[in-house]
Write a protein that holds these residues in place. Structure first.
Motif, PDB file in Angstrom:
ATOM      1  N   ARG A 100       0.838  -1.208   0.000  1.00 18.84           N
ATOM      2  CA  ARG A 100       0.000   0.000   0.000  1.00 18.84           C
ATOM      3  C   ARG A 100       0.868   1.250   0.000  1.00 18.84           C
ATOM      4  O   ARG A 100       0.581   2.224  -0.686  1.00 18.84           O
ATOM      5  CB  ARG A 100      -0.942   0.003   1.202  1.00 18.84           C
ATOM      6  N   TRP A 101       1.958   1.236   0.774  1.00 16.75           N
ATOM      7  CA  TRP A 101       2.841   2.387   0.908  1.00 16.75           C
ATOM      8  C   TRP A 101       3.623   2.659  -0.375  1.00 16.75           C
ATOM      9  O   TRP A 101       3.789   3.795  -0.799  1.00 16.75           O
ATOM     10  CB  TRP A 101       3.804   2.151   2.078  1.00 16.75           C
ATOM     11  N   VAL A 102       4.109   1.627  -1.038  1.00 20.99           N
ATOM     12  CA  VAL A 102       4.991   1.796  -2.192  1.00 20.99           C
ATOM     13  C   VAL A 102       4.217   2.006  -3.496  1.00 20.99           C
ATOM     14  O   VAL A 102       4.802   2.368  -4.518  1.00 20.99           O
ATOM     15  CB  VAL A 102       5.965   0.597  -2.307  1.00 20.99           C
ATOM     16  N   ALA A 103       2.906   1.839  -3.477  1.00 21.96           N
ATOM     17  CA  ALA A 103       2.086   1.864  -4.699  1.00 21.96           C
ATOM     18  C   ALA A 103       2.288   3.112  -5.556  1.00 21.96           C
ATOM     19  O   ALA A 103       2.260   3.030  -6.778  1.00 21.96           O
ATOM     20  CB  ALA A 103       0.612   1.709  -4.336  1.00 21.96           C
ATOM     21  N   ASP A 104       2.493   4.275  -4.948  1.00 19.90           N
ATOM     22  CA  ASP A 104       2.606   5.505  -5.735  1.00 19.90           C
ATOM     23  C   ASP A 104       4.052   5.974  -5.918  1.00 19.90           C
ATOM     24  O   ASP A 104       4.295   7.080  -6.387  1.00 19.90           O
ATOM     25  CB  ASP A 104       1.770   6.620  -5.098  1.00 19.90           C
ATOM     26  N   LYS A 105       5.008   5.122  -5.561  1.00 29.44           N
ATOM     27  CA  LYS A 105       6.420   5.477  -5.700  1.00 29.44           C
ATOM     28  C   LYS A 105       6.899   5.198  -7.131  1.00 29.44           C
ATOM     29  O   LYS A 105       6.380   4.329  -7.807  1.00 29.44           O
ATOM     30  CB  LYS A 105       7.296   4.685  -4.716  1.00 29.44           C
ATOM     31  N   PRO A 106       7.937   5.930  -7.596  1.00 30.06           N
ATOM     32  CA  PRO A 106       8.478   5.676  -8.940  1.00 30.06           C
ATOM     33  C   PRO A 106       9.166   4.313  -9.013  1.00 30.06           C
ATOM     34  O   PRO A 106       9.542   3.752  -7.975  1.00 30.06           O
ATOM     35  CB  PRO A 106       9.477   6.818  -9.151  1.00 30.06           C
ATOM     36  N   PRO A 107       9.353   3.774 -10.230  1.00 32.65           N
ATOM     37  CA  PRO A 107       9.931   2.430 -10.380  1.00 32.65           C
ATOM     38  C   PRO A 107      11.293   2.220  -9.732  1.00 32.65           C
ATOM     39  O   PRO A 107      11.563   1.141  -9.221  1.00 32.65           O
ATOM     40  CB  PRO A 107      10.039   2.257 -11.903  1.00 32.65           C
ATOM     41  N   ASP A 108      12.149   3.232  -9.727  1.00 30.49           N
ATOM     42  CA  ASP A 108      13.489   3.070  -9.148  1.00 30.49           C
ATOM     43  C   ASP A 108      13.578   3.562  -7.708  1.00 30.49           C
ATOM     44  O   ASP A 108      14.677   3.758  -7.183  1.00 30.49           O
ATOM     45  CB  ASP A 108      14.535   3.776 -10.011  1.00 30.49           C
ATOM     46  N   PHE A 109      12.437   3.755  -7.039  1.00 29.34           N
ATOM     47  CA  PHE A 109      12.439   4.213  -5.651  1.00 29.34           C
ATOM     48  C   PHE A 109      13.148   3.208  -4.758  1.00 29.34           C
ATOM     49  O   PHE A 109      13.015   2.004  -4.922  1.00 29.34           O
ATOM     50  CB  PHE A 109      10.992   4.383  -5.162  1.00 29.34           C
ATOM     51  N   HIS A 110      13.934   3.713  -3.822  1.00 34.24           N
ATOM     52  CA  HIS A 110      14.589   2.845  -2.858  1.00 34.24           C
ATOM     53  C   HIS A 110      14.630   3.544  -1.498  1.00 34.24           C
ATOM     54  O   HIS A 110      14.779   4.751  -1.421  1.00 34.24           O
ATOM     55  CB  HIS A 110      16.015   2.499  -3.286  1.00 34.24           C
ATOM     56  N   ALA A 111      14.483   2.783  -0.457  1.00 35.29           N
ATOM     57  CA  ALA A 111      14.574   3.265   0.921  1.00 35.29           C
ATOM     58  C   ALA A 111      15.066   2.097   1.761  1.00 35.29           C
ATOM     59  O   ALA A 111      14.918   0.938   1.367  1.00 35.29           O
ATOM     60  CB  ALA A 111      13.211   3.737   1.420  1.00 35.29           C
ATOM     61  N   PRO A 112      15.647   2.374   2.911  1.00 28.63           N
ATOM     62  CA  PRO A 112      16.074   1.266   3.787  1.00 28.63           C
ATOM     63  C   PRO A 112      14.884   0.391   4.165  1.00 28.63           C
ATOM     64  O   PRO A 112      13.771   0.883   4.344  1.00 28.63           O
ATOM     65  CB  PRO A 112      16.637   1.979   5.022  1.00 28.63           C
ATOM     66  N   THR A 113      15.125  -0.889   4.263  1.00 27.53           N
ATOM     67  CA  THR A 113      14.080  -1.846   4.618  1.00 27.53           C
ATOM     68  C   THR A 113      14.296  -2.310   6.045  1.00 27.53           C
ATOM     69  O   THR A 113      15.384  -2.748   6.396  1.00 27.53           O
ATOM     70  CB  THR A 113      14.113  -3.055   3.668  1.00 27.53           C
ATOM     71  N   ARG A 114      13.252  -2.196   6.853  1.00 32.76           N
ATOM     72  CA  ARG A 114      13.355  -2.656   8.244  1.00 32.76           C
ATOM     73  C   ARG A 114      13.113  -4.141   8.325  1.00 32.76           C
ATOM     74  O   ARG A 114      12.254  -4.685   7.649  1.00 32.76           O
ATOM     75  CB  ARG A 114      12.315  -1.952   9.108  1.00 32.76           C
ATOM     76  N   ARG A 115      13.873  -4.779   9.168  1.00 31.84           N
ATOM     77  CA  ARG A 115      13.698  -6.225   9.385  1.00 31.84           C
ATOM     78  C   ARG A 115      12.486  -6.432  10.287  1.00 31.84           C
ATOM     79  O   ARG A 115      12.235  -5.648  11.193  1.00 31.84           O
ATOM     80  CB  ARG A 115      14.962  -6.754  10.054  1.00 31.84           C
ATOM     81  N   GLY A 116      11.729  -7.484  10.039  1.00 36.62           N
ATOM     82  CA  GLY A 116      10.549  -7.788  10.847  1.00 36.62           C
ATOM     83  C   GLY A 116      10.904  -7.978  12.310  1.00 36.62           C
ATOM     84  O   GLY A 116      11.931  -8.537  12.655  1.00 36.62           O
ATOM     85  N   ARG A 117      10.050  -7.514  13.197  1.00 41.58           N
ATOM     86  CA  ARG A 117      10.326  -7.592  14.642  1.00 41.58           C
ATOM     87  C   ARG A 117      10.385  -9.033  15.148  1.00 41.58           C
ATOM     88  O   ARG A 117      11.160  -9.342  16.028  1.00 41.58           O
ATOM     89  CB  ARG A 117       9.259  -6.828  15.418  1.00 41.58           C
ATOM     90  N   GLU A 118       9.537  -9.901  14.582  1.00 42.64           N
ATOM     91  CA  GLU A 118       9.486 -11.274  15.084  1.00 42.64           C
ATOM     92  C   GLU A 118      10.747 -12.062  14.736  1.00 42.64           C
ATOM     93  O   GLU A 118      11.024 -13.081  15.320  1.00 42.64           O
ATOM     94  CB  GLU A 118       8.246 -12.013  14.568  1.00 42.64           C
ATOM     95  N   ARG A 119      11.518 -11.600  13.757  1.00 39.24           N
ATOM     96  CA  ARG A 119      12.730 -12.316  13.357  1.00 39.24           C
ATOM     97  C   ARG A 119      13.954 -11.812  14.123  1.00 39.24           C
ATOM     98  O   ARG A 119      14.999 -12.426  14.073  1.00 39.24           O
ATOM     99  CB  ARG A 119      12.961 -12.167  11.864  1.00 39.24           C
ATOM    100  N   GLY A 120      13.854 -10.648  14.718  1.00 38.55           N
ATOM    101  CA  GLY A 120      14.954 -10.129  15.526  1.00 38.55           C
ATOM    102  C   GLY A 120      15.973  -9.365  14.843  1.00 38.55           C
ATOM    103  O   GLY A 120      16.410  -9.198  13.856  1.00 38.55           O
TER     104      GLY A 120
END
Length: 120
Positions: A100-120
């Protein structure tokens, strides 16, 4: 082993064979559905550790989101379960929020990705 531009050209050639009347066919991300920009990564729908061979094109940020949300063992279980494939991955709440968040971003958009909390 093919990498980078060569794999993209091979994918574009394969797409042209499937849909020759599509003109300048573009790759779409298998996770979010947006057009692939200048960078493409290839995600094994079934993890290689589980015998998967086929890959699908995804944005780098989408690929990182998939692996941040679930480990290979979890992905293998999701693929094997009801619905399977990337549909099951899209059903994970962190991935659904990301799409839902990335839907309106341009094709080459990049941002840091957070690791899921349950995986640590």
């Amino acid at each position: 082993m093919t990498r980078g531009r060569v794999r993209r050209r091979l994918a574009e050639a394969a797409l042209a064979q499937v849909a020759p009347d599509a003109g300048d066919a573009v790759l779409a991300c298998a996770l979010c559905g947006r057009t692939i920009g200048s960078k493409v990564e290839w995600h094994h729908a079934v993890p290689k550790s589980e015998g998967g061979r086929e890959t699908v094109p995804v944005h780098p940020i989408c690929h990182r989101t998939i692996h941040a949300a679930a480990g290979n063992a979890d992905l293998a279980r999701l693929v094997a379960g009801a619905g399977g494939g990337l549909e099951a991955v899209r059903g994970l709440e962190p991935v659904a929020r990301f799409i839902r968040w990335v839907a309106d971003k341009p094709p080459d958009f990049h941002a840091p990705t957070r690791r899921g909390r349950e995986r640590g």
